[in-house]
Design an enzyme around this catalytic site. Structure first.
Site, PDB file in Angstrom:
ATOM      1  N   HIS A   1       0.830  -1.202   0.000  1.00  0.00           N
ATOM      2  CA  HIS A   1       0.000   0.000   0.000  1.00  0.00           C
ATOM      3  C   HIS A   1       0.861   1.246   0.000  1.00  0.00           C
ATOM      4  O   HIS A   1       2.019   1.219   0.406  1.00  0.00           O
ATOM      5  CB  HIS A   1      -0.924   0.014   1.224  1.00  0.00           C
ATOM      6  CG  HIS A   1      -0.184  -0.145   2.521  1.00  0.00           C
ATOM      7  ND1 HIS A   1       0.035  -1.374   3.107  1.00  0.00           N
ATOM      8  CD2 HIS A   1       0.421   0.762   3.342  1.00  0.00           C
ATOM      9  CE1 HIS A   1       0.726  -1.225   4.228  1.00  0.00           C
ATOM     10  NE2 HIS A   1       0.975   0.074   4.389  1.00  0.00           N
TER      11      HIS A   1
ATOM     12  N   ARG B   1      13.159  -5.960   3.883  1.00  0.00           N
ATOM     13  CA  ARG B   1      12.090  -6.574   4.664  1.00  0.00           C
ATOM     14  C   ARG B   1      10.809  -6.063   4.043  1.00  0.00           C
ATOM     15  O   ARG B   1      10.614  -4.860   3.882  1.00  0.00           O
ATOM     16  CB  ARG B   1      12.216  -6.186   6.138  1.00  0.00           C
ATOM     17  CG  ARG B   1      11.128  -6.798   7.034  1.00  0.00           C
ATOM     18  CD  ARG B   1       9.981  -5.831   7.214  1.00  0.00           C
ATOM     19  NE  ARG B   1       9.062  -6.219   8.292  1.00  0.00           N
ATOM     20  CZ  ARG B   1       7.892  -5.647   8.516  1.00  0.00           C
ATOM     21  NH1 ARG B   1       7.474  -4.653   7.741  1.00  0.00           N
ATOM     22  NH2 ARG B   1       7.133  -6.034   9.517  1.00  0.00           N
TER      23      ARG B   1
ATOM     24  N   ASP C   1       6.906  -5.453   3.924  1.00  0.00           N
ATOM     25  CA  ASP C   1       5.746  -5.293   4.793  1.00  0.00           C
ATOM     26  C   ASP C   1       4.499  -5.922   4.170  1.00  0.00           C
ATOM     27  O   ASP C   1       4.293  -5.848   2.957  1.00  0.00           O
ATOM     28  CB  ASP C   1       5.515  -3.794   5.041  1.00  0.00           C
ATOM     29  CG  ASP C   1       4.512  -3.520   6.122  1.00  0.00           C
ATOM     30  OD1 ASP C   1       4.727  -3.985   7.256  1.00  0.00           O
ATOM     31  OD2 ASP C   1       3.507  -2.835   5.845  1.00  0.00           O
TER      32      ASP C   1
ATOM     33  N   GLU D   1       7.378 -10.131   5.687  1.00  0.00           N
ATOM     34  CA  GLU D   1       6.655 -10.064   6.955  1.00  0.00           C
ATOM     35  C   GLU D   1       5.507 -11.064   6.900  1.00  0.00           C
ATOM     36  O   GLU D   1       4.594 -10.937   6.094  1.00  0.00           O
ATOM     37  CB  GLU D   1       6.090  -8.663   7.207  1.00  0.00           C
ATOM     38  CG  GLU D   1       5.364  -8.584   8.561  1.00  0.00           C
ATOM     39  CD  GLU D   1       4.331  -7.470   8.637  1.00  0.00           C
ATOM     40  OE1 GLU D   1       3.879  -7.178   9.765  1.00  0.00           O
ATOM     41  OE2 GLU D   1       3.969  -6.900   7.597  1.00  0.00           O
TER      42      GLU D   1
ATOM     43  N   HIS E   1       8.476  -3.922  16.643  1.00  0.00           N
ATOM     44  CA  HIS E   1       7.694  -2.686  16.745  1.00  0.00           C
ATOM     45  C   HIS E   1       6.195  -2.944  16.698  1.00  0.00           C
ATOM     46  O   HIS E   1       5.401  -2.034  16.963  1.00  0.00           O
ATOM     47  CB  HIS E   1       8.089  -1.743  15.608  1.00  0.00           C
ATOM     48  CG  HIS E   1       7.713  -2.266  14.252  1.00  0.00           C
ATOM     49  ND1 HIS E   1       8.346  -3.338  13.669  1.00  0.00           N
ATOM     50  CD2 HIS E   1       6.764  -1.864  13.368  1.00  0.00           C
ATOM     51  CE1 HIS E   1       7.803  -3.577  12.486  1.00  0.00           C
ATOM     52  NE2 HIS E   1       6.842  -2.701  12.283  1.00  0.00           N
ATOM     53  N   ASP E   2       5.791  -4.166  16.344  1.00  0.00           N
ATOM     54  CA  ASP E   2       4.369  -4.501  16.237  1.00  0.00           C
ATOM     55  C   ASP E   2       3.845  -5.327  17.410  1.00  0.00           C
ATOM     56  O   ASP E   2       2.689  -5.758  17.387  1.00  0.00           O
ATOM     57  CB  ASP E   2       4.124  -5.286  14.944  1.00  0.00           C
ATOM     58  CG  ASP E   2       4.100  -4.399  13.713  1.00  0.00           C
ATOM     59  OD1 ASP E   2       3.664  -3.242  13.835  1.00  0.00           O
ATOM     60  OD2 ASP E   2       4.515  -4.861  12.631  1.00  0.00           O
TER      61      ASP E   2
ATOM     62  N   ASP F   1       1.967  -1.327  20.653  1.00  0.00           N
ATOM     63  CA  ASP F   1       2.059  -0.020  19.990  1.00  0.00           C
ATOM     64  C   ASP F   1       1.067   0.964  20.641  1.00  0.00           C
ATOM     65  O   ASP F   1      -0.105   0.635  20.800  1.00  0.00           O
ATOM     66  CB  ASP F   1       1.733  -0.231  18.518  1.00  0.00           C
ATOM     67  CG  ASP F   1       1.682   1.045  17.706  1.00  0.00           C
ATOM     68  OD1 ASP F   1       2.210   2.059  18.171  1.00  0.00           O
ATOM     69  OD2 ASP F   1       1.095   1.012  16.603  1.00  0.00           O
TER      70      ASP F   1
ATOM     71  N   ARG G   1       7.440   1.369  21.348  1.00  0.00           N
ATOM     72  CA  ARG G   1       8.271   2.246  20.520  1.00  0.00           C
ATOM     73  C   ARG G   1       8.833   3.413  21.334  1.00  0.00           C
ATOM     74  O   ARG G   1       8.956   4.529  20.844  1.00  0.00           O
ATOM     75  CB  ARG G   1       7.453   2.740  19.317  1.00  0.00           C
ATOM     76  CG  ARG G   1       6.864   1.603  18.486  1.00  0.00           C
ATOM     77  CD  ARG G   1       5.925   2.071  17.390  1.00  0.00           C
ATOM     78  NE  ARG G   1       5.383   0.936  16.651  1.00  0.00           N
ATOM     79  CZ  ARG G   1       4.578   1.033  15.593  1.00  0.00           C
ATOM     80  NH1 ARG G   1       4.207   2.235  15.158  1.00  0.00           N
ATOM     81  NH2 ARG G   1       4.128  -0.048  14.976  1.00  0.00           N
TER      82      ARG G   1
END
Length: 577
Positions: free
Chosen positions: A255, A334, A336, A365, A431-432, A476, A480
Site C-alpha cells: 500500500h 524486509r 511489509d 513479513e 515494533h508490532d 504499539d 516504541r
C-alpha cells in the site's frame, strides 16, 4: 491404514543443496516410528536376477537420523550424494515396536519386498535441475540482527527534528508523537552496535511520510527530511559495512500513503486520473475517508492498496526496490504485509533485485506459515513470529509445558527446508508487539532464558532495540519508546549477558544451524540435546524451571553458557566436544 510418516517430493521435505552437492530428504513421523530407512535408486536402472530371467530394480538403503524430536513427533532427515544420472525414486521403510510399514505416494502399507515391483509405490524426483534448487545468501545464517525504529533510536542532528518533538527522556510515546530520531543518530551509535556484536541492522521505513512509523509512504525515492538525506543513508551503510554490519531496509509494496502524489491525483481527478488503475478502486467518486470506495491495508483510509498487476504501478515499485540497492548498496529488503501482495509480483521483484546484487536478502513479513513464499525465485525467509510465540509462551509467560513447547518447536522447525531454516528471521518481539520484557512481566531471568533458547535454534536471530538494556513496553505505541542512552538508566549486566550470548551465537552459528534438536529430559528436568548429523551430542540445554534446582551429576562440571546465576532458573548449556 494409520498414517505414521508424512513426506512429499517437494519443499520442505525434499531439496537439492547446491553448495554441498547433496540431495536432502526429510519426513515427519508420529512417535510410533522407531526407525526409518530410505530405499532408493535410479528409476530406470534394472538388472536381471542372478541366474534368472526376471528384471529387478537396482536400489540401495540408507537409515534416516532424527533431526527434531519431541514426545509427539519426530522429523527424520537423510542426505545423499547427487545421483550420477540426476534422477531418484524412493520409498521409506518405517519400523514401529509392533509392525514394519512401507510409505510412498501410494500411502502407508504393511512392508513387503514385492511392493518395490510396482511403479506407483514410490516418490519420484524426475530430474535434478540446479536452476530450480533453493539457495539463500551465505551470510544470513551467520548474522545477528538488531531492529531499529529510527524515530526513537537516537537524535543525531537536532536540526532535522520535526517541530513539537517531545523530550527524549520524559516524553510518552503516542501514535502521533515525535522524538526526533534520525539517520545521523544511528550512524553515531554504530560503534555501540559493533561492541554488542551485532552484524545485521534492520531499519523500519525511512522514506518520506507524514507519520512517525513511515509505513504510509509519500515518496519511495526520497529519505524523509526529518531522518536525513540520501548522503546520510549512504554514509550510514558505508560505515556499517566497514564495521562488518549488513543493512536491511523496510519496503511497503502492499500500500501507499494517502499523501502519495499518485493517490492525490486519483482523489482530485477521480475517474479521469491517469493513476486510477494503480490502485484497487471499487467505485467512483472516491472519498478520502471512505475505505468502502477503495481497497486498503486493513480498513485504514490513509493506506490505499497498490494494484501490483498494473504495469505502471509495478514498474514504479520495482524501480524503487532497485534504486536503493544501486544508490546505497543495501543488503536486504524486509517486505511489509508481504502475504497480501501477489506471488507474481514477488517473482519479478526477486528477479530484479538479485540482478542488482546476487547475495541480496529477501525477507517477508509473515505472522503465519510462510511456506508458499519460501521457494526458489521468491523469498529467502519470513519473520518467524510463530516460533517467537512458542518460546514466549513457555519461557516468558509460562503458559505451556516443556512437552507442549517441544512439540510446537518440532512443528515450526519442520516448516522450512534445511537450506531455508538458517535464513529464517527469528525474533521474540518487534515494533508490532509488546516487548519481551513486558511479556515476561519484568522477569529478566525469564527474558534471558527465552533469548538463550532463541539463539540456540536454527535461524538468523534478531534483537529489538533496547532489549539489551532492559527497555520494556506494552503494544504499539508503548513498544516504541525512545532508546535510553544514559548509562545510569541502562541495565548494564543485561547488556553484558546479551554481548556474551551474541558472541556465543556467532561462534557456533554454522553448527547450530545444521544440528539436530532432540527433547531429552534429564532426571525430570526439561532438556534438549543438540547433535551433529551423525548423531553425536554437541550440546545439552538444561532448564531448571524451579529456583534452587540442582543440576544432574552426569553433566559436565562447567557449562559453556548460562543465562543467569546457578540455581536461579537459568537456562544452562553444556558442551560435549
Amino acid at each position: 491404514m494409520k498414517n505414521i510418516l508424512n513426506h512429499s517430493s517437494v519443499l520442505p521435505y525434499c531439496w537439492y543443496d547446491t553448495r554441498r552437492e547433496k540431495i536432502a530428504l526429510q519426513a515427519l513421523s508420529s512417535p510410533d516410528a522407531v526407525s526409518v530407512d530410505l530405499i532408493y535408486g535410479d528409476p530406470y536402472q534394472y538388472e536381471k536376477e542372478p541366474g534368472g530371467t526376471n528384471w529387478v530394480w537396482r536400489h540401495q538403503e540408507k537409515e534416516l537420523s532424527p533431526q527434531y524430536r519431541s514426545p509427539e513427533q519426530t522429523l527424520w532427515r537423510v542426505e545423499l550424494d547427487v545421483p550420477v544420472w540426476r534422477r531418484l525414486k524412493y520409498g521409506f521403510r518405517v519400523k514401529t515396536s509392533a509392525e514394519t510399514y512401507y510409505v510412498s505416494e501410494s500411502g502407508t502399507l504393511p512392508y513387503h519386498p514385492n511392493l518395490l515391483d510396482h511403479i506407483a509405490n514410490f516418490f519420484l524426483i524426475p530430474y535434478i535441475h540446479k536452476v530450480d534448487a533453493p539457495a539463500v545468501p551465505d551470510w544470513v545464517g551467520n548474522t545477528v540482527w538488531y531492529q531499529i525504529f529510527p524515530e526513537r533510536f537516537c537524535r543525531g542532528d537536532p536540526r532535522l527534528s520535526p517541530l513539537g518533538c517531545l523530550d527524549w527522556e520524559t516524553g510518552e510515546p503516542g501514535h502521533q508523537t515525535f522524538f526526533g530520531g534520525d539517520l545521523p543518530g544511528i550512524r553515531q551509535k554504530l560503534p555501540y552496535l559493533a561492541d554488542l556484536g551485532i552484524n545485521g541492522l534492520y531499519l523500519t521505513p525511512i522514506f518520506t511520510s507524514p507519520s512517525n512509523h513511515k509505513y504510509n509512504i509519500e515518496d519511495y525515492f526520497a529519505i524523509d527530511p526529518h531522518f536525513g538525506t540520501l548522503e546520510d543513508l549512504k554514509n550510514l551503510v558505508s560505515e556499517a559495512h566497514r564495521l562488518g554490519i549488513r543493512v536491511m531496509l523496510d519496503a511497503v509494496f502492499n500500500h501507499a500513503g494517502s499523501t502519495h502524489p499518485f493517490w492525490r491525483d486519483v482523489l482530485n481527478r477521480q475517474e479521469h486520473s491517469q493513476y486510477k488503475e494503480y490502485f484497487h478502486i471499487r467505485r467512483f467518486p472516491v472519498r478520502e475517508d471512505g475505505p468502502q470506495d477503495f481497497e486498503t491495508f486493513s480498513f485504514t483510509p490513509r493506506m490505499p492498496k497498490w494494484n501490483t498487476e498494473n504495469p505502471g504501478a509495478r514498474k514504479y515499485l520495482l524501480e524503487a526496490a532497485r534504486y536503493w540497492i544501486r544508490e546505497c548498496d543495501i543488503d536486504g529488503w524486509r517486505l511489509d504485509v508481504a502475504n497480501e501482495v501477489s506471488l507474481d509480483f514477488w517473482r519479478e521483484f526477486a528477479e530484479r533485485v538479485r540482478r542488482e546484487k546476487p547475495d541480496f536478502y529477501i525477507l517477508g513479513e509473515m505472522w503465519f506459515d510462510g511456506s508458499p513464499w519460501i521457494k526458489p525465485g521468491y523469498f529467502d525467509a519470513v519473520m518467524h513470529y510463530p516460533l517467537g510465540y512458542a518460546i514466549g509462551d513457555y519461557f516468558l509467560k509460562k503458559q505451556i509445558s516443556a512437552q507442549t513447547f517441544s512439540d510446537r518447536l518440532v512443528t515450526l522447525l519442520s516448516r522450512y527446508s534445511g537450506v531455508h531454516s538458517p535464513a529464517a528471521f527469528t525474533l521474540l518481539d518487534s515494533h508490532d508487539t509488546q516487548r519481551a520484557l513486558t511479556a515476561a512481566k519484568g522477569d529478566k531471568q525469564a527474558l534471558r532464558n527465552a533469548f538463550g533458547m532463541l539463539f540456540l535454534l536454527p535461524g538468523s536471530p534478531c534483537l529489538y532495540y533496547g532489549t539489551e538494556i532492559g527497555l520494556d513496553g506494552a503494544g504499539d505505541p508503548h513498544c516504541r519508546k525512545p532508546m535510553r542512552w544514559d548509562p545510569a538508566k541502562q541495565d548494564r549486566s543485561l547488556f553484558a549477558f546479551f554481548k556474551e550470548l551474541i558472541a556465543f551465537r556467532r561462534k557456533y552459528s554454522e553448527l547450530l544451524n545444521r544440528s539436530a534438536i532432540l527433547y531429552a529430559p534429564i532426571d525430570g528436568l526439561p532438556a534438549w540435546d543438540i547433535a551433529d548429523p551423525e548423531g553425536r551430542k554437541l550440546f545439552s540445554i538444561v532448564y531448571p524451571e524451579g529456583a534452587g534446582t540442582k543440576m544432574p551429576k552426569i553433566l559436565p562440571e562447567d557449562p559453556i553458557l548460562r543465562t543467569g546465576d546457578p540455581g536461579d532458573r537459568a537456562l544452562t548449556v553444556y558442551k560435549f566436544f
